[in-house]
Write a protein that holds these residues in place. Structure first.
Motif, mmCIF file in Angstrom:
data_model
loop_
_atom_site.group_PDB
_atom_site.id
_atom_site.type_symbol
_atom_site.label_atom_id
_atom_site.label_comp_id
_atom_site.label_asym_id
_atom_site.label_seq_id
_atom_site.Cartn_x
_atom_site.Cartn_y
_atom_site.Cartn_z
ATOM 1 N N UNK B 381 0.841 -1.207 0.000
ATOM 2 C CA UNK B 381 0.000 0.000 0.000
ATOM 3 C C UNK B 381 0.872 1.251 0.000
ATOM 4 N N UNK B 382 1.926 1.238 0.791
ATOM 5 C CA UNK B 382 2.787 2.421 0.857
ATOM 6 C C UNK B 382 3.470 2.659 -0.497
ATOM 7 N N UNK B 383 3.942 1.585 -1.114
ATOM 8 C CA UNK B 383 4.568 1.711 -2.442
ATOM 9 C C UNK B 383 3.553 2.260 -3.448
ATOM 10 N N UNK B 384 2.337 1.719 -3.421
ATOM 11 C CA UNK B 384 1.306 2.169 -4.369
ATOM 12 C C UNK B 384 0.940 3.633 -4.132
ATOM 13 N N UNK B 385 0.865 4.026 -2.852
ATOM 14 C CA UNK B 385 0.521 5.417 -2.537
ATOM 15 C C UNK B 385 1.608 6.343 -3.070
ATOM 16 N N UNK B 386 2.886 5.971 -2.854
ATOM 17 C CA UNK B 386 3.982 6.802 -3.337
ATOM 18 C C UNK B 386 3.982 6.861 -4.863
ATOM 19 N N UNK B 387 3.733 5.711 -5.476
ATOM 20 C CA UNK B 387 3.691 5.657 -6.937
ATOM 21 C C UNK B 387 2.587 6.566 -7.473
ATOM 22 N N UNK B 388 1.430 6.531 -6.823
ATOM 23 C CA UNK B 388 0.328 7.387 -7.287
ATOM 24 C C UNK B 388 0.738 8.855 -7.178
ATOM 25 N N UNK B 389 1.436 9.209 -6.102
ATOM 26 C CA UNK B 389 1.909 10.581 -5.933
ATOM 27 C C UNK B 389 2.871 10.975 -7.040
ATOM 28 N N UNK B 390 3.771 10.039 -7.349
ATOM 29 C CA UNK B 390 4.775 10.274 -8.386
ATOM 30 C C UNK B 390 4.098 10.495 -9.739
ATOM 31 N N UNK B 391 3.071 9.687 -10.020
ATOM 32 C CA UNK B 391 2.369 9.808 -11.297
ATOM 33 C C UNK B 391 1.533 11.081 -11.362
ATOM 34 N N UNK B 392 0.977 11.493 -10.222
ATOM 35 C CA UNK B 392 0.201 12.739 -10.196
ATOM 36 C C UNK B 392 1.115 13.958 -10.378
ATOM 37 N N UNK B 393 2.362 13.836 -9.884
ATOM 38 C CA UNK B 393 3.237 15.002 -9.744
ATOM 39 C C UNK B 393 3.350 15.899 -10.988
ATOM 40 N N UNK B 394 3.733 15.354 -12.177
ATOM 41 C CA UNK B 394 3.891 16.257 -13.334
ATOM 42 C C UNK B 394 2.595 16.988 -13.702
ATOM 43 N N UNK B 395 1.478 16.293 -13.595
ATOM 44 C CA UNK B 395 0.186 16.918 -13.932
ATOM 45 C C UNK B 395 -0.170 17.987 -12.894
ATOM 46 N N UNK B 396 0.102 17.639 -11.641
ATOM 47 C CA UNK B 396 -0.170 18.571 -10.554
ATOM 48 C C UNK B 396 0.637 19.844 -10.752
ATOM 49 N N UNK B 397 1.938 19.706 -11.113
ATOM 50 C CA UNK B 397 2.812 20.868 -11.328
ATOM 51 C C UNK B 397 2.263 21.762 -12.445
ATOM 52 N N UNK B 398 1.785 21.091 -13.505
ATOM 53 C CA UNK B 398 1.253 21.853 -14.632
ATOM 54 C C UNK B 398 0.019 22.648 -14.210
#
Lengths: 101, 408
Positions: B381-398
């Motif tokens: 779960x922790x790995x998946x949560x971090x991965x989801x954050x990582x995937x959101x990151x570029x879109x979030x920055x934009x």
């Protein structure tokens, strides 16, 4: 006055209900605010003066409208989605009061 | 995009809304909620059963029996709950209809062959049978009721006498229907009707419990959310019976010392996919909290705590994610993607399957751990949560950049 907030599980609406209670207390309004689930609407709607739907159940407006229409003194509204997301108790309380006026 | 929005608003949403507002769907949904206390008590019993304590080991048999009369017999509780709620929707006599449905459920679940009564089918999870029997019983009674049976008796005899007899007809007819069916099935098929229902539904169960099923329902739920509708609840109308059945089958296999079968279960959906709420937004809340834009910081402040308990309406509506074109791709696809990763992690034995039901508002890592009793699920779960954050990151920055420009 009795206000009912409706969503799917009664979780996020209960957060908003707390914020609205705070806003009502600050103005020393005598208002009771409760959160419940859409599937219970038929049983509980008559106990309230205002029924507000969370934006994620706005597609149930028609169904709930039919229930509300059976009672003369119950008003129905859909909560503005930005106010809902920000848990803006004041704005939603204002919306509820406007519906009664 | 316009065409797509059109499809969402004019086709998908009305269609799904229609299904979810339908009386049967509503009764089934309320039925599942009504059996939650029994479900959680049963889950607690499985949990106790697994504790490595000497007092537990001495009482294994007692705990097993407690498991059987709660979760083993879950179909009995569900058939009562669904038929009661459906009768309520139709404004019919609820309690007697619930009892009649129970009679019919027992009829199709108990095997009577060779003068011997076998309860095997009664104590295996049979949610589909329970739902079908509940709905059919209520419908048979409702339709028969519409015929308004009347009998002609001399005037001196009170009409209530006649009604005493005619009121028995609908219920009797439903019992007759199920008796006939289960008799035919027992003689032709050799098992009670409930065994047959599980057999014909098994291909559908296999399609749902696959990487495709995980991805499909994940995307569908998120598309509905994107259009502002509660996706989990709407998709749940179809999905929930399968996910509940799947973890119950796992529990049954686990308790009887066999290999578990199902990966895509209720705990899987709640704790590997809805990490922080719909769209797997837990780490995104944290990103919002640290944002340069005040609006996003405020949202993060409101949503971070509630997101720990998998409630993320604040971030869905305030940042917003709903109907936000920049966030469309991550919002729709991250949740199904981490779901598919979790699916394969379990399929290849890196993490155990789930067999204990925990309330969905339990923080995801804890919920995943309790439902599997495998510490590796917590890591997953922790790995998946971090991965989801990582995937959101570029879109979030934009998106953040866009808000910054607008503010200037």
């Amino acid at each position: 006055m009795e206000i009912l907030l409706i969503c799917v599980c009664g979780m996020s609406t209960s957060m908003l209900a707390e914020k609205m209670k705070q806003a009502a207390e600050e103005r020393s309004y005598q208002i009771n605010i409760e959160a419940n689930v859409a599937d219970n609407a038929t049983d509980i709607v008559p106990d309230y003066d205002v029924v507000l739907l969370a934006p994620q159940v706005s597609h149930k407006e028609e169904e709930i409208e039919k229930i509300v229409a059976q009672y003369e003194d119950v008003e129905l509204g859909v909560i503005d989605s930005l106010a809902y997301g920000q848990l803006d108790g004041e704005a939603v309380l204002k919306q509820a009061l406007n519906l009664v006026d | 995009m316009k065409k797509f929005n059109n499809f969402l608003d004019n086709k998908l949403i009305p269609f799904m809304t229609k299904i979810s507002n339908q009386v049967h769907a509503k009764a089934i949904r309320k039925g599942f909620i009504a059996v939650l206390p029994v479900t959680f008590i049963g889950s607690l019993i499985i949990l106790l059963h697994r504790l490595p304590l000497s007092i537990i080991e001495k009482n294994q048999k007692l705990l097993f029996e407690l498991y059987e009369i709660t979760l083993g017999l879950i179909g009995i509780f569900l058939v009562i709950a669904v038929s009661y709620n459906l009768a309520k929707e139709y404004e019919m006599e609820r309690l007697s209809i619930a009892q009649m449905s129970l009679v019919n459920y027992l009829l199709v679940s108990i095997s009577f062959t060779e003068q011997k009564i076998t309860l095997d089918y009664l104590i295996t999870p049979n949610l589909f049978t329970a739902i079908i029997v509940a709905v059919l019983t209520v419908e048979i009674i409702r339709i028969t009721d519409q015929f308004n049976f009347e009998c002609q008796l001399p005037e001196q005899i009170p009409t209530a006498v006649c009604e005493t007899f005619t009121s028995l007809i609908p219920g009797f007819e439903s019992v007759l229907f199920f008796t006939l069916f289960s008799y035919i099935f027992q003689s032709v098929w050799g098992t009670p009707l409930s065994g047959f229902i599980n057999y014909i539904l098994s291909p559908v169960v296999n399609i749902v419990d696959s990487a495709f099923g995980v991805f499909f329902f994940g995307v569908l739920s998120q598309l509905l959310w994107f259009a502002g509708t509660h996706g989990v609840a709407t998709v749940g109308v179809i999905l929930r019976p399968f996910l509940e059945q799947n973890w119950l089958v796992n529990a049954h296999l686990q308790m009887s010392g066999q290999e578990m079968e199902h990966i895509f279960t209720m705990p899987f959906w709640n704790f590997y996919m809805l990490i922080g709420g719909s769209g797997a937004t837990l780490v995104l809340s944290l990103l919002c909290r640290k944002s340069k834009v005040e609006q996003l910081r405020e949202t993060g402040k409101v949503s971070l705590l509630s997101s720990l308990f998998n409630i993320d309406e604040p971030i869905l509506f305030a940042s917003p994610l709903v109907a936000n074109k920049i966030m469309f791709i991550p919002f729709i696809f991250i949740q199904p993607t981490i779901g598919v990763i979790a699916y394969f992690a379990i399929k290849y034995g890196l993490v155990s399957k789930s067999f204990i039901r925990v309330p969905w508002v339990t923080p995801a890592p804890i919920g995943a751990f309790i439902s599997t009793l495998d510490w590796r699920s917590l890591v997953l779960v922790i790995v998946l949560a971090l991965l989801s954050g990582l995937l959101y990151y570029p879109f979030f920055k934009r998106y953040e950049q866009k808000l910054l420009q607008e503010n200037e």
